[in-house]
Enzyme design. Sequence first.
Site, mmCIF file in Angstrom:
data_model
loop_
_atom_site.group_PDB
_atom_site.id
_atom_site.type_symbol
_atom_site.label_atom_id
_atom_site.label_comp_id
_atom_site.label_asym_id
_atom_site.label_seq_id
_atom_site.Cartn_x
_atom_site.Cartn_y
_atom_site.Cartn_z
ATOM 1 C CD GLU A 35 -10.045 0.210 6.267
ATOM 2 O OE1 GLU A 35 -11.083 -0.297 5.788
ATOM 3 O OE2 GLU A 35 -10.041 1.320 6.821
ATOM 4 C CB VAL A 36 -5.597 -7.148 5.238
ATOM 5 C CG1 VAL A 36 -5.775 -8.666 5.213
ATOM 6 C CG2 VAL A 36 -5.612 -6.601 3.817
#
Length: 373
Positions: A35-36
Amino acid sequence: MCPSHPEALSLVTSLIKQVVEFHPDIQYLHIGADEVWHMGLCPACSRRIETSRYGRPQLFLEHVVAVAQYVREAFPSVRVIMWDDMLRAVDTSVLVEFNLGHYVEPMVWHYTPAECFQLTPELWDKYSSVFDSVWVATAFKGATGSCQLLPVIQHHLSNHEHWLRVLSREVSKFQNFRGVALTGWSRYDHYATLCELLPVAIPSLALCLKVWLAGAYSGDLHISVAKDLGYMDTPLLLNPYPRPQPVPQQLSFPGWKVRVGVEWFANLRLKYRNIVESDQVETWFNSWQIQNGFTNPMQIESLIPAFTDLLFELASLEGYMRVHLEDVLQTPAMDEWLGTLVEPLRTRLRQLKKDAEAQMLLGARARGYDSHI
């Protein structure tokens, strides 16, 4: 952390070094990397994206490979695990070009029930062409609401059962299926409030583990687990909602008294809402009426003992939870749980009771007149 910052990699490697030294016998190290969402926003990263062959995925992969390469060189016996979600949209040829399968083993996460499960067969074909080994991740708590009090066990059982069906079809594509991580979230992120506490979720964890080992859920399995956990006089519900529900008086797993307290609170919060958000309050004791002193004593008279009873029960609950939360949480987390869930109810009830008592002293008044009738 900006992957283009000259000190970024040294920061990460120093953290990894501390972790490995503290756990000298580990075989695996999970580096995260999921979840960057805020990557490539600074000028340095933007330039790298614009001038690179593969854009944003290249920025991500260069950093991951650098981190994994450090682990392999510094700790040759440690295998690197990473979350898979940032890889799902990256073309297979790019993953192969970066030789990612040499550096990491992906952990494929999915936390939804069967009807919402969205990992395609093509994704497994892609991963098996890049990686020899794979992990998967389920959830036994969390994933059903960022401020959830009690696990919706039905959701988590469905998630585990569907994972077993997926693996029965797809896992043979890999040389090694390493295992499953049953994740249990306590917050949705660092700044989020607490969701389900671990002791509250022990029944969900026990059922999910049993389902994973048995291959499927059954009524007999449920009865066996419930009995082992001490559910004799009250049922172990797969869905603890809607409230109210019977609260167990005696269970037999670590932290069970916290579970009892949270169930008690869930019932009490519904009782609170049924009074504070009732038609009676909205119709005869709303904020405009309080502000203008235009209230009906007959209606208010019955509210004061209801507010008083709620305050008394809330104080009893807080005393109970302080004793038992202290056994499983550090003081800041205990204070946060009580301050987030109990204190706002008490503050509101105290104000309502104070306003009600003040309005009773005014008595009934005709609209537009200050004098008593």
